[in-house]
Scaffold this active site. Structure first.
Site, PDB file in Angstrom:
ATOM      1  N   GLU A  60       0.722  -1.206  -0.162  1.00  0.00           N
ATOM      2  CA  GLU A  60       0.203   0.264   0.063  1.00  0.00           C
ATOM      3  C   GLU A  60       0.979   0.884   0.228  1.00  0.00           C
ATOM      4  O   GLU A  60       0.454   2.663  -0.874  1.00  0.00           O
ATOM      5  CB  GLU A  60      -0.828   0.148   1.164  1.00  0.00           C
ATOM      6  CG  GLU A  60      -2.718  -0.977   0.661  1.00  0.00           C
ATOM      7  CD  GLU A  60      -1.661  -2.641   1.254  1.00  0.00           C
ATOM      8  OE1 GLU A  60      -2.326  -2.933   0.673  1.00  0.00           O
ATOM      9  OE2 GLU A  60      -0.331  -3.031   1.931  1.00  0.00           O
ATOM     10  N   HIS A 129     -11.411  -6.175   8.451  1.00  0.00           N
ATOM     11  CA  HIS A 129     -11.941  -6.423   7.034  1.00  0.00           C
ATOM     12  C   HIS A 129     -12.992  -5.210   7.510  1.00  0.00           C
ATOM     13  O   HIS A 129     -14.057  -5.191   6.171  1.00  0.00           O
ATOM     14  CB  HIS A 129     -12.610  -7.623   6.209  1.00  0.00           C
ATOM     15  CG  HIS A 129     -11.202  -8.067   5.929  1.00  0.00           C
ATOM     16  ND1 HIS A 129     -10.492  -8.714   6.669  1.00  0.00           N
ATOM     17  CD2 HIS A 129     -10.674  -8.084   4.364  1.00  0.00           C
ATOM     18  CE1 HIS A 129      -9.183 -10.021   5.468  1.00  0.00           C
ATOM     19  NE2 HIS A 129      -9.257  -8.988   4.658  1.00  0.00           N
TER      20      HIS A 129
END
Length: 338
Positions: A60, A129
């Site tokens: 990321e 998540h």
């Protein structure tokens, strides 16, 4: 007018801008050939080629860093972080580089980029998540932070974000991708097909950044919400028989304070609702602003309903998720307070 899910509306927004502007590029983990984990970029690589829609390594920090470099050289990257929970390795790049670019260069450079990421729970994603990290971005000067609640807004807001000359955090409530959700997980899943906000115009249009939407007008209490919680607020107010004015903030930074103040001055009461954890959540800022600007009009304390101060549980998801029952209790407390 076409009817779209939020997934389709987001994809259409990127398609429109990629067709209009060759400087718009889309990349991230699995967004190219695979079309993204939620299929938001499906078909874009086939249409525009691997040089404009491509896969990135599972890194990321590198994804955001590459986007910043491209943006400062004139491109308009629209990058995807696969889940909002995964953005933390890139946080330094976002805060120290993208958000500061205009100021540190004295206006010589900007970072016109969008960082898209699915956010929130309601899909049994567990603690890694399901998080809602909007507050860590609204704390940072130089960023804009947007959260749409329906397909119409999602497309118009994303186009506006891509066209913006500064970095935009674009959080997509994953529980709303395929239809509205009122918090009643025991009921059948609803679709955008019959919802008025599922109607999405073709081609180019924008929804202004920094402008809230009054979803329901009312006199008893103001509810400030965004994303999935807009529908939970509607369900809770209806079930309690409370005439609530429900405001979908849409844009957290910049914030439409004028619309909030007008509403609270009318109702005299305010409940703030979000899915993220309570402590230091964005609701704390909202409550402080309402207290500061509406103090003489308030008939009761500002109340907050939010996620608990724990990691997002998998097995107990619906005890964590601020559903209509918990919101309804807060609404009753607000309207009955003297």
């Amino acid at each position: 007018m076409a009817r779209m899910t939020m997934i389709e509306a987001i994809r259409d927004a990127m398609d429109v801008k990629m067709g209009m502007d060759e400087d718009v590029v889309v990349f991230g983990e699995d967004v190219g050939y695979f079309g993204g984990v939620f299929r938001c970029t499906q078909g874009l690589q086939q249409k525009y080629g691997k040089h404009r829609c491509f896969d990135a390594p599972i890194n990321e920090s590198a994804i955001v860093g590459a986007g910043i470099g491209m943006a400062t050289y004139g491109k308009r990257p629209c990058i995807e972080i696969q889940f909002a929970d995964y953005v933390l390795p890139a946080y330094d790049q976002i805060v120290s580089e993208a958000a500061r670019m205009r100021h540190r260069s004295n206006g010589q450079f900007t970072a016109p980029m969008v960082i898209r990421m699915p956010t929130g729970g309601g899909i049994f994603g567990g603690q890694t998540h399901s998080q809602s990290p909007e507050a860590i971005f609204t704390h940072v000067s130089g960023l804009k932070t947007l959260i749409p609640s329906n397909p119409y807004d999602a497309k118009g807001m994303l186009i506006a974000a891509i066209e913006d000359d500064d970095p935009v955090i674009f959080l997509e409530p994953k529980r709303l991708y395929n239809g509205p959700f009122d918090g009643h997980h025991e009921n059948a899943v609803t679709s955008w097909a019959k919802h008025e906000k599922g109607e999405v115009p073709e081609g180019h249009y924008t929804v202004p950044i920094g402008k809230a939407n009054v979803v329901e007008e009312g006199m008893d209490v103001t509810i400030l919400a965004y994303g999935t919680m807009v529908y939970v607020a509607q369900a809770a107010a209806k079930e309690q028989g409370i005439d609530a004015e429900i405001i979908d903030l849409r844009s957290l930074l910049p914030l439409d304070l004028d619309t909030i103040v007008r509403s609270v001055e009318k109702t005299g009461r305010c409940v703030v609702l979000h899915e993220a954890t309570l402590t230091s959540g964005f609701g704390a800022e909202l409550a402080a602003l309402v207290q500061q600007h509406c103090f003489k009009h308030l008939e009761a304390p500002v109340l907050r309903v939010a996620g608990w101060d724990t990691p997002y549980p998998h097995a107990q998801e619906w005890h964590y998720f601020p559903g209509p029952k918990r919101v309804g209790k807060a609404l009753k407390r607000a309207v009955e307070a003297q």
